[in-house]
Design an enzyme around this catalytic site. Structure first.
Site, short mmCIF file in Angstrom:
data_model
loop_
_atom_site.label_atom_id
_atom_site.label_comp_id
_atom_site.label_asym_id
_atom_site.label_seq_id
_atom_site.Cartn_x
_atom_site.Cartn_y
_atom_site.Cartn_z
N GLU A 49 -11.04 -20.56 -95.12
CA GLU A 49 -12.25 -20.10 -95.49
C GLU A 49 -12.70 -18.89 -94.56
O GLU A 49 -13.16 -17.63 -95.15
CB GLU A 49 -13.48 -20.93 -95.78
CG GLU A 49 -13.57 -21.83 -96.90
CD GLU A 49 -13.69 -21.12 -98.14
OE1 GLU A 49 -14.97 -20.36 -98.24
OE2 GLU A 49 -12.69 -20.84 -98.91
N HIS A 53 -8.07 -16.67 -96.72
CA HIS A 53 -6.41 -16.89 -96.97
C HIS A 53 -6.30 -18.31 -97.18
O HIS A 53 -6.12 -19.12 -96.41
CB HIS A 53 -5.88 -16.17 -96.15
CG HIS A 53 -4.31 -16.04 -96.49
ND1 HIS A 53 -3.73 -15.13 -97.57
CD2 HIS A 53 -3.07 -16.69 -96.25
CE1 HIS A 53 -2.52 -15.33 -97.69
NE2 HIS A 53 -2.19 -15.96 -96.88
N HIS A 54 -5.79 -18.85 -98.50
CA HIS A 54 -6.11 -20.14 -98.90
C HIS A 54 -4.73 -20.80 -99.05
O HIS A 54 -3.95 -20.40 -100.00
CB HIS A 54 -7.05 -20.26 -100.20
CG HIS A 54 -8.29 -19.84 -99.85
ND1 HIS A 54 -8.80 -18.63 -100.09
CD2 HIS A 54 -9.50 -20.47 -99.23
CE1 HIS A 54 -10.11 -18.41 -99.69
NE2 HIS A 54 -10.50 -19.71 -99.14
N HIS A 71 -0.38 -14.72 -103.08
CA HIS A 71 -0.26 -14.69 -104.37
C HIS A 71 -0.19 -12.94 -104.87
O HIS A 71 0.34 -12.86 -105.73
CB HIS A 71 -1.08 -15.52 -105.04
CG HIS A 71 -0.87 -16.82 -104.88
ND1 HIS A 71 0.19 -17.64 -105.32
CD2 HIS A 71 -1.44 -17.77 -104.15
CE1 HIS A 71 0.24 -18.82 -104.79
NE2 HIS A 71 -0.48 -18.84 -104.01
N GLU A 72 -1.47 -12.56 -104.54
CA GLU A 72 -1.48 -11.22 -105.00
C GLU A 72 -0.60 -10.16 -104.86
O GLU A 72 -0.38 -9.11 -105.62
CB GLU A 72 -2.86 -10.68 -104.65
CG GLU A 72 -4.06 -11.49 -105.34
CD GLU A 72 -5.59 -11.07 -104.80
OE1 GLU A 72 -5.52 -10.00 -103.91
OE2 GLU A 72 -6.35 -11.41 -105.34
N ASP A 80 0.14 -14.55 -93.84
CA ASP A 80 0.59 -15.88 -94.01
C ASP A 80 1.12 -16.34 -92.78
O ASP A 80 1.05 -17.41 -92.18
CB ASP A 80 1.77 -16.12 -94.87
CG ASP A 80 1.64 -15.79 -96.25
OD1 ASP A 80 0.39 -16.10 -96.93
OD2 ASP A 80 1.87 -14.52 -97.10
#
Length: 93
Positions: A49, A53-54, A71-72, A80
């Site tokens: 949070e 970046h989940h 992902h995007e 990452d």
């Protein structure tokens, strides 16, 4: 928007405790009991949070698997690698 890292950049920057699996990096942390793993997963969620970046978090009986990708952007980015380092630092603390 972050740039996807090249294979060489990923190999050079990936923490030793993490593995690359396609467009993701992953690590499984082991714990003495279930609740320690759950508490760790919650801490990872709090980091996620704060970093916005989940990761994917998979909680098992005595282990927690963390999987990271951007992902995007469609692959592994500096975000990452940074998350992996933050998670490792908290796990070691």
């Amino acid at each position: 928007m972050a740039d996807v890292l090249s294979d060489d950049e990923i190999a050079a920057q990936l923490p030793d405790t993490w593995d690359r699996e396609g467009d993701e990096i992953a690590r499984t942390y082991e714990f003495d009991d279930y609740l320690r793993g759950v508490n760790f997963a919650q801490m990872v969620g709090e980091i996620a949070e704060a970093q916005f970046h989940h990761p994917e978090i998979i909680i098992g009986y005595e282990e927690v698997e963390i999987r990271l990708t951007s992902h995007e952007e469609g692959g592994i980015t500096d975000a990452d690698i940074e998350m992996a380092e933050l998670i490792d630092a908290e796990h070691s603390a």
